[in-house]
Design a protein around this motif. Sequence first.
Motif, PDB file in Angstrom:
ATOM      1  N   GLY A   1       0.813  -1.209   0.000  1.00 48.39           N
ATOM      2  CA  GLY A   1       0.000   0.000   0.000  1.00 48.39           C
ATOM      3  C   GLY A   1       0.847   1.261   0.000  1.00 48.39           C
ATOM      4  N   ILE A   2       0.237   2.348   0.380  1.00 46.68           N
ATOM      5  CA  ILE A   2       0.919   3.640   0.510  1.00 46.68           C
ATOM      6  C   ILE A   2       0.601   4.179   1.890  1.00 46.68           C
ATOM      7  CG2 ILE A   2       1.076   6.013  -0.360  1.00 46.68           C
ATOM      8  CD1 ILE A   2       0.339   4.955  -3.112  1.00 46.68           C
ATOM      9  N   ARG A   3       1.600   4.745   2.554  1.00 47.11           N
ATOM     10  CA  ARG A   3       1.395   5.261   3.905  1.00 47.11           C
ATOM     11  C   ARG A   3       2.019   6.632   4.066  1.00 47.11           C
ATOM     12  NH1 ARG A   3       2.918   1.386   7.919  1.00 47.11           N
ATOM     13  NH2 ARG A   3       2.859  -0.268   6.411  1.00 47.11           N
ATOM     14  N   VAL A   4       1.586   7.321   5.118  1.00 42.97           N
ATOM     15  CA  VAL A   4       2.170   8.602   5.485  1.00 42.97           C
ATOM     16  C   VAL A   4       3.660   8.376   5.744  1.00 42.97           C
ATOM     17  CG1 VAL A   4       2.239  10.342   7.320  1.00 42.97           C
ATOM     18  CG2 VAL A   4       0.047   9.560   6.423  1.00 42.97           C
ATOM     19  N   GLY A   5       4.491   9.323   5.310  1.00 44.63           N
ATOM     20  CA  GLY A   5       5.935   9.216   5.508  1.00 44.63           C
ATOM     21  C   GLY A   5       6.683   8.764   4.266  1.00 44.63           C
ATOM     22  N   GLU A   6       5.955   8.193   3.284  1.00 49.63           N
ATOM     23  CA  GLU A   6       6.610   7.814   2.028  1.00 49.63           C
ATOM     24  C   GLU A   6       6.910   9.071   1.225  1.00 49.63           C
ATOM     25  OE1 GLU A   6       4.973   4.735  -0.412  1.00 49.63           O
ATOM     26  OE2 GLU A   6       4.314   3.586   1.331  1.00 49.63           O
ATOM     27  N   THR A   7       7.916   8.989   0.374  1.00 52.54           N
ATOM     28  CA  THR A   7       8.268  10.151  -0.433  1.00 52.54           C
ATOM     29  C   THR A   7       7.272  10.335  -1.574  1.00 52.54           C
ATOM     30  OG1 THR A   7       9.690   8.972  -1.974  1.00 52.54           O
ATOM     31  CG2 THR A   7      10.720   9.808   0.060  1.00 52.54           C
ATOM     32  N   GLU A   8       7.206  11.545  -2.052  1.00 49.62           N
ATOM     33  CA  GLU A   8       6.337  11.873  -3.184  1.00 49.62           C
ATOM     34  C   GLU A   8       6.707  11.024  -4.400  1.00 49.62           C
ATOM     35  OE1 GLU A   8       5.183  15.938  -5.664  1.00 49.62           O
ATOM     36  OE2 GLU A   8       6.642  16.027  -4.052  1.00 49.62           O
ATOM     37  N   ASN A   9       8.003  10.862  -4.674  1.00 44.77           N
ATOM     38  CA  ASN A   9       8.447  10.069  -5.820  1.00 44.77           C
ATOM     39  C   ASN A   9       8.072   8.606  -5.685  1.00 44.77           C
ATOM     40  OD1 ASN A   9       9.527  12.255  -7.154  1.00 44.77           O
ATOM     41  ND2 ASN A   9      11.562  11.996  -6.260  1.00 44.77           N
ATOM     42  N   ASP A  10       8.211   8.024  -4.477  1.00 44.49           N
ATOM     43  CA  ASP A  10       7.813   6.629  -4.276  1.00 44.49           C
ATOM     44  C   ASP A  10       6.324   6.448  -4.537  1.00 44.49           C
ATOM     45  OD1 ASP A  10      10.386   5.879  -3.658  1.00 44.49           O
ATOM     46  OD2 ASP A  10      10.067   5.827  -1.483  1.00 44.49           O
ATOM     47  N   MET A  11       5.514   7.384  -4.031  1.00 43.21           N
ATOM     48  CA  MET A  11       4.070   7.323  -4.242  1.00 43.21           C
ATOM     49  C   MET A  11       3.739   7.389  -5.729  1.00 43.21           C
ATOM     50  SD  MET A  11       1.195  10.190  -3.544  1.00 43.21           S
ATOM     51  CE  MET A  11       1.962  11.137  -4.823  1.00 43.21           C
ATOM     52  N   LEU A  12       4.339   8.331  -6.441  1.00 46.36           N
ATOM     53  CA  LEU A  12       4.069   8.480  -7.871  1.00 46.36           C
ATOM     54  C   LEU A  12       4.496   7.240  -8.651  1.00 46.36           C
ATOM     55  CD1 LEU A  12       5.092  12.211  -8.371  1.00 46.36           C
ATOM     56  CD2 LEU A  12       2.776  11.247  -8.338  1.00 46.36           C
ATOM     57  N   ASN A  13       5.629   6.644  -8.287  1.00 44.69           N
ATOM     58  CA  ASN A  13       6.078   5.415  -8.951  1.00 44.69           C
ATOM     59  C   ASN A  13       5.108   4.269  -8.716  1.00 44.69           C
ATOM     60  OD1 ASN A  13       8.364   6.552 -10.081  1.00 44.69           O
ATOM     61  ND2 ASN A  13       9.663   6.032  -8.333  1.00 44.69           N
ATOM     62  N   LYS A  14       4.640   4.120  -7.484  1.00 39.77           N
ATOM     63  CA  LYS A  14       3.678   3.046  -7.188  1.00 39.77           C
ATOM     64  C   LYS A  14       2.380   3.248  -7.967  1.00 39.77           C
ATOM     65  CE  LYS A  14       5.076   1.733  -2.520  1.00 39.77           C
ATOM     66  NZ  LYS A  14       4.630   1.669  -1.095  1.00 39.77           N
ATOM     67  N   LEU A  15       1.866   4.462  -7.958  1.00 41.89           N
ATOM     68  CA  LEU A  15       0.586   4.724  -8.615  1.00 41.89           C
ATOM     69  C   LEU A  15       0.684   4.632 -10.132  1.00 41.89           C
ATOM     70  CD1 LEU A  15      -0.772   7.684  -6.458  1.00 41.89           C
ATOM     71  CD2 LEU A  15      -1.431   5.274  -6.365  1.00 41.89           C
ATOM     72  N   SER A  16       1.824   4.978 -10.696  1.00 41.46           N
ATOM     73  CA  SER A  16       1.965   4.919 -12.155  1.00 41.46           C
ATOM     74  C   SER A  16       1.952   3.485 -12.666  1.00 41.46           C
ATOM     75  CB  SER A  16       3.241   5.635 -12.599  1.00 41.46           C
ATOM     76  OG  SER A  16       4.380   4.935 -12.147  1.00 41.46           O
ATOM     77  N   GLY A  17       2.297   2.521 -11.833  1.00 46.47           N
ATOM     78  CA  GLY A  17       2.283   1.123 -12.240  1.00 46.47           C
ATOM     79  C   GLY A  17       0.937   0.450 -12.055  1.00 46.47           C
ATOM     80  N   LEU A  18      -0.041   1.159 -11.567  1.00 46.70           N
ATOM     81  CA  LEU A  18      -1.359   0.595 -11.305  1.00 46.70           C
ATOM     82  C   LEU A  18      -2.208   0.684 -12.567  1.00 46.70           C
ATOM     83  CD1 LEU A  18      -2.704  -0.611  -8.799  1.00 46.70           C
ATOM     84  CD2 LEU A  18      -3.582   1.647  -8.277  1.00 46.70           C
ATOM     85  N   GLU A  19      -2.544  -0.466 -13.160  1.00 45.46           N
ATOM     86  CA  GLU A  19      -3.263  -0.487 -14.436  1.00 45.46           C
ATOM     87  C   GLU A  19      -4.653   0.101 -14.366  1.00 45.46           C
ATOM     88  OE1 GLU A  19      -3.320  -4.278 -16.341  1.00 45.46           O
ATOM     89  OE2 GLU A  19      -1.175  -4.553 -16.067  1.00 45.46           O
ATOM     90  N   MET A  20      -5.337  -0.097 -13.235  1.00 42.88           N
ATOM     91  CA  MET A  20      -6.721   0.367 -13.149  1.00 42.88           C
ATOM     92  C   MET A  20      -6.828   1.798 -12.651  1.00 42.88           C
ATOM     93  SD  MET A  20      -8.067  -1.854 -10.005  1.00 42.88           S
ATOM     94  CE  MET A  20      -6.778  -2.960  -9.527  1.00 42.88           C
ATOM     95  N   ALA A  21      -5.742   2.525 -12.714  1.00 47.42           N
ATOM     96  CA  ALA A  21      -5.743   3.895 -12.209  1.00 47.42           C
ATOM     97  C   ALA A  21      -6.110   4.879 -13.313  1.00 47.42           C
ATOM     98  CB  ALA A  21      -4.365   4.246 -11.666  1.00 47.42           C
ATOM     99  N   CYS A  22      -6.823   5.897 -12.913  1.00 46.46           N
ATOM    100  CA  CYS A  22      -7.088   7.030 -13.799  1.00 46.46           C
ATOM    101  C   CYS A  22      -5.977   8.042 -13.570  1.00 46.46           C
ATOM    102  CB  CYS A  22      -8.430   7.661 -13.461  1.00 46.46           C
ATOM    103  SG  CYS A  22      -9.824   6.630 -13.904  1.00 46.46           S
ATOM    104  N   PRO A  23      -5.796   8.948 -14.488  1.00 49.99           N
ATOM    105  CA  PRO A  23      -4.769   9.968 -14.261  1.00 49.99           C
ATOM    106  C   PRO A  23      -5.045  10.721 -12.970  1.00 49.99           C
ATOM    107  CG  PRO A  23      -5.662  10.121 -16.475  1.00 49.99           C
ATOM    108  CD  PRO A  23      -6.481   9.118 -15.738  1.00 49.99           C
ATOM    109  N   PHE A  24      -3.997  11.107 -12.283  1.00 49.59           N
ATOM    110  CA  PHE A  24      -4.184  11.897 -11.078  1.00 49.59           C
ATOM    111  C   PHE A  24      -3.815  13.326 -11.369  1.00 49.59           C
ATOM    112  CE2 PHE A  24      -0.531   9.106 -10.808  1.00 49.59           C
ATOM    113  CZ  PHE A  24       0.524   9.977 -10.727  1.00 49.59           C
ATOM    114  N   ARG A  25      -4.214  14.188 -10.451  1.00 56.13           N
ATOM    115  CA  ARG A  25      -4.065  15.608 -10.684  1.00 56.13           C
ATOM    116  C   ARG A  25      -3.444  16.232  -9.446  1.00 56.13           C
ATOM    117  NH1 ARG A  25      -9.890  17.872 -11.616  1.00 56.13           N
ATOM    118  NH2 ARG A  25     -10.163  17.220  -9.497  1.00 56.13           N
ATOM    119  N   LYS A  26      -2.538  17.151  -9.649  1.00 54.19           N
ATOM    120  CA  LYS A  26      -1.930  17.855  -8.531  1.00 54.19           C
ATOM    121  C   LYS A  26      -2.556  19.236  -8.416  1.00 54.19           C
ATOM    122  CE  LYS A  26       2.318  19.200  -6.325  1.00 54.19           C
ATOM    123  NZ  LYS A  26       3.740  19.320  -6.337  1.00 54.19           N
TER     124      LYS A  26
END
Length: 160
Positions: free
Chosen positions: A101-126
């Motif tokens: 999963g993803i938790r508080v304390g993870e880096t922004e880059n780690d989060m983005l890398n995890k989410l970019s590999g998720l096939e069922m994900a829609c684009p995210f927005r900042k």
Amino acid sequence: MRSRLIVILFLLVFPINAFAQDIEGLEYQATRDEILSRFGNPIRYSSMELDDGPWQPLPVVRHDYHYDGMEIVVIEGQNIIDNCTVTSKNYRVLTKYLKGGIRVGETENDMLNKLSGLEMACPFRKMGNAYYFWLKYEDIPVEFHIKNGVICKITISTEC
């Protein structure tokens, strides 16, 4: 033929909730018993009746479960987690789709890398200091709030 068309139209209008957000594996539609069995007794609990005006035929009750580093708000009768805010490293979100999963304390880059590999994900927005991330077929985003390149808060809310 007509019944197939009706079924297809129904599924297009009311898609099956196959990709629900989760907190430590607990899906967004959770009962009080499921919350308590997953996280134990809260350190603080409150309940109040909401007045949604004359168009609300039945009383609506809001239940707030406060844990160390997490708050869960449930609307009674609907058994839907209306809001969940995580501020502790002790809780993870999206554990059904991402190993660990993803938790508080993870880096922004780690989060983005995890989410970019998720096939069922829609684009995210900042927007500002937060990323808003949707799973396909879901209208409830997961918000990742960033401070100094690190996740400081995760929110899942129907109120956005």
